[in-house]
Design a protein around this motif. Structure first.
Motif, PDB file in Angstrom:
ATOM      1  N   LYS A  12     -13.059   4.077   1.010  1.00  0.00           N
ATOM      2  CA  LYS A  12     -12.736   2.642   0.979  1.00  0.00           C
ATOM      3  C   LYS A  12     -12.087   2.180   2.279  1.00  0.00           C
ATOM      4  O   LYS A  12     -12.092   0.992   2.578  1.00  0.00           O
ATOM      5  CB  LYS A  12     -11.827   2.337  -0.203  1.00  0.00           C
ATOM      6  N   TRP A  13     -11.522   3.085   3.022  1.00  0.00           N
ATOM      7  CA  TRP A  13     -10.947   2.741   4.328  1.00  0.00           C
ATOM      8  C   TRP A  13     -12.004   2.801   5.417  1.00  0.00           C
ATOM      9  O   TRP A  13     -11.970   2.033   6.378  1.00  0.00           O
ATOM     10  CB  TRP A  13      -9.817   3.692   4.695  1.00  0.00           C
ATOM     11  N   VAL A  14     -12.953   3.738   5.287  1.00  0.00           N
ATOM     12  CA  VAL A  14     -13.975   3.941   6.315  1.00  0.00           C
ATOM     13  C   VAL A  14     -14.988   2.798   6.320  1.00  0.00           C
ATOM     14  O   VAL A  14     -15.379   2.319   7.388  1.00  0.00           O
ATOM     15  CB  VAL A  14     -14.679   5.307   6.130  1.00  0.00           C
ATOM     16  N   ARG A  15     -15.398   2.331   5.160  1.00  0.00           N
ATOM     17  CA  ARG A  15     -16.424   1.289   5.080  1.00  0.00           C
ATOM     18  C   ARG A  15     -16.062   0.036   5.876  1.00  0.00           C
ATOM     19  O   ARG A  15     -16.863  -0.431   6.679  1.00  0.00           O
ATOM     20  CB  ARG A  15     -16.703   0.921   3.621  1.00  0.00           C
ATOM     21  N   PRO A  16     -14.877  -0.562   5.657  1.00  0.00           N
ATOM     22  CA  PRO A  16     -14.541  -1.756   6.461  1.00  0.00           C
ATOM     23  C   PRO A  16     -14.462  -1.458   7.958  1.00  0.00           C
ATOM     24  O   PRO A  16     -14.804  -2.295   8.788  1.00  0.00           O
ATOM     25  CB  PRO A  16     -13.178  -2.186   5.923  1.00  0.00           C
ATOM     26  N   SER A  17     -14.031  -0.255   8.295  1.00  0.00           N
ATOM     27  CA  SER A  17     -13.956   0.122   9.701  1.00  0.00           C
ATOM     28  C   SER A  17     -15.368   0.162  10.302  1.00  0.00           C
ATOM     29  O   SER A  17     -15.576  -0.255  11.434  1.00  0.00           O
ATOM     30  CB  SER A  17     -13.271   1.470   9.842  1.00  0.00           C
ATOM     31  N   GLU A  18     -16.316   0.671   9.535  1.00  0.00           N
ATOM     32  CA  GLU A  18     -17.708   0.692   9.995  1.00  0.00           C
ATOM     33  C   GLU A  18     -18.241  -0.729  10.181  1.00  0.00           C
ATOM     34  O   GLU A  18     -18.964  -0.999  11.138  1.00  0.00           O
ATOM     35  CB  GLU A  18     -18.586   1.434   8.984  1.00  0.00           C
ATOM     36  N   GLN A  19     -17.875  -1.627   9.284  1.00  0.00           N
ATOM     37  CA  GLN A  19     -18.313  -3.019   9.417  1.00  0.00           C
ATOM     38  C   GLN A  19     -17.694  -3.659  10.656  1.00  0.00           C
ATOM     39  O   GLN A  19     -18.357  -4.397  11.370  1.00  0.00           O
ATOM     40  CB  GLN A  19     -17.944  -3.807   8.161  1.00  0.00           C
ATOM     41  N   ASP A  20     -16.416  -3.378  10.908  1.00  0.00           N
ATOM     42  CA  ASP A  20     -15.757  -3.926  12.093  1.00  0.00           C
ATOM     43  C   ASP A  20     -16.415  -3.443  13.370  1.00  0.00           C
ATOM     44  O   ASP A  20     -16.495  -4.174  14.357  1.00  0.00           O
ATOM     45  CB  ASP A  20     -14.276  -3.550  12.107  1.00  0.00           C
ATOM     46  N   SER A  36       0.823  -1.197   0.000  1.00  0.00           N
ATOM     47  CA  SER A  36       0.000   0.000   0.000  1.00  0.00           C
ATOM     48  C   SER A  36       0.867   1.261   0.000  1.00  0.00           C
ATOM     49  O   SER A  36       1.959   1.287   0.570  1.00  0.00           O
ATOM     50  CB  SER A  36      -0.902   0.007   1.239  1.00  0.00           C
ATOM     51  N   ARG A  37       0.342   2.269  -0.625  1.00  0.00           N
ATOM     52  CA  ARG A  37       1.036   3.558  -0.663  1.00  0.00           C
ATOM     53  C   ARG A  37       1.042   4.203   0.724  1.00  0.00           C
ATOM     54  O   ARG A  37       1.954   4.950   1.061  1.00  0.00           O
ATOM     55  CB  ARG A  37       0.322   4.457  -1.670  1.00  0.00           C
ATOM     56  N   TYR A  38       0.026   3.908   1.506  1.00  0.00           N
ATOM     57  CA  TYR A  38      -0.130   4.505   2.830  1.00  0.00           C
ATOM     58  C   TYR A  38       0.083   3.441   3.909  1.00  0.00           C
ATOM     59  O   TYR A  38      -0.369   2.315   3.781  1.00  0.00           O
ATOM     60  CB  TYR A  38      -1.531   5.100   2.986  1.00  0.00           C
ATOM     61  N   SER A  39       0.695   3.829   4.989  1.00  0.00           N
ATOM     62  CA  SER A  39       0.919   2.888   6.090  1.00  0.00           C
ATOM     63  C   SER A  39      -0.400   2.598   6.809  1.00  0.00           C
ATOM     64  O   SER A  39      -1.370   3.358   6.701  1.00  0.00           O
ATOM     65  CB  SER A  39       1.920   3.472   7.090  1.00  0.00           C
ATOM     66  N   ARG A  40      -0.419   1.508   7.540  1.00  0.00           N
ATOM     67  CA  ARG A  40      -1.621   1.140   8.291  1.00  0.00           C
ATOM     68  C   ARG A  40      -1.962   2.206   9.321  1.00  0.00           C
ATOM     69  O   ARG A  40      -3.128   2.554   9.519  1.00  0.00           O
ATOM     70  CB  ARG A  40      -1.415  -0.210   8.963  1.00  0.00           C
ATOM     71  N   GLU A  41      -0.938   2.747   9.965  1.00  0.00           N
ATOM     72  CA  GLU A  41      -1.168   3.783  10.972  1.00  0.00           C
ATOM     73  C   GLU A  41      -1.790   5.032  10.343  1.00  0.00           C
ATOM     74  O   GLU A  41      -2.683   5.655  10.922  1.00  0.00           O
ATOM     75  CB  GLU A  41       0.147   4.165  11.666  1.00  0.00           C
ATOM     76  N   PHE A  42      -1.318   5.379   9.152  1.00  0.00           N
ATOM     77  CA  PHE A  42      -1.847   6.546   8.448  1.00  0.00           C
ATOM     78  C   PHE A  42      -3.327   6.328   8.129  1.00  0.00           C
ATOM     79  O   PHE A  42      -4.157   7.214   8.344  1.00  0.00           O
ATOM     80  CB  PHE A  42      -1.059   6.787   7.159  1.00  0.00           C
ATOM     81  N   ARG A  43      -3.664   5.142   7.628  1.00  0.00           N
ATOM     82  CA  ARG A  43      -5.060   4.836   7.290  1.00  0.00           C
ATOM     83  C   ARG A  43      -5.942   4.871   8.534  1.00  0.00           C
ATOM     84  O   ARG A  43      -7.034   5.448   8.509  1.00  0.00           O
ATOM     85  CB  ARG A  43      -5.146   3.467   6.613  1.00  0.00           C
TER      86      ARG A  43
END
Length: 106
Positions: free
Chosen positions: A49-57, A5-12
């Motif tokens: 695209k990052w927010v949607r999975p977080s909402e599901q979690d 990924s272009r962005y780190s997990r912490e950044f996301r």
């Protein structure tokens, strides 16, 4: 084996947290994502695209959580392996049966 990924997990994670924290300051969630994405150097669609999975979690949105999704993928992978093994066994059995028929006829 996906690409890096272009962005780190912490950044996301930080960007997603900012959307949840600052959403009340904006009229809509999309407006919040657009503003935050612009400040962080990305696009609103990427942030969505990052927010949607977080909402599901978190149970906010319908769908499988990350752990459930990983478990399902592992089970599907295992099922494919079993199906391949069964197909090899079926083919081997058919080949042996045909060889036995050929041998008896002589």
């Amino acid at each position: 084996m996906g690409r890096k990924s272009r962005y780190s997990r912490e950044f996301r994670e930080r960007a997603v947290r900012m959307v949840f924290d600052h959403q009340p300051e904006y009229g809509t969630r999309w407006a919040a994502m657009g503003s935050i994405a612009a400040k962080m150097g990305g696009t609103a669609e990427t942030l969505r695209k990052w927010v949607r999975p977080s909402e599901q979690d978190q149970g906010i949105r319908e769908g499988l959580s990350g752990a459930e999704r990983e478990r399902r993928e592992a089970l599907e992978r295992e099922n494919r392996e079993h199906n391949r093994a069964n197909e090899i066994r079926r083919q081997a059995s058919a080949d042996f049966a045909q060889a036995e028929l050929d041998r008896r006829g002589k």
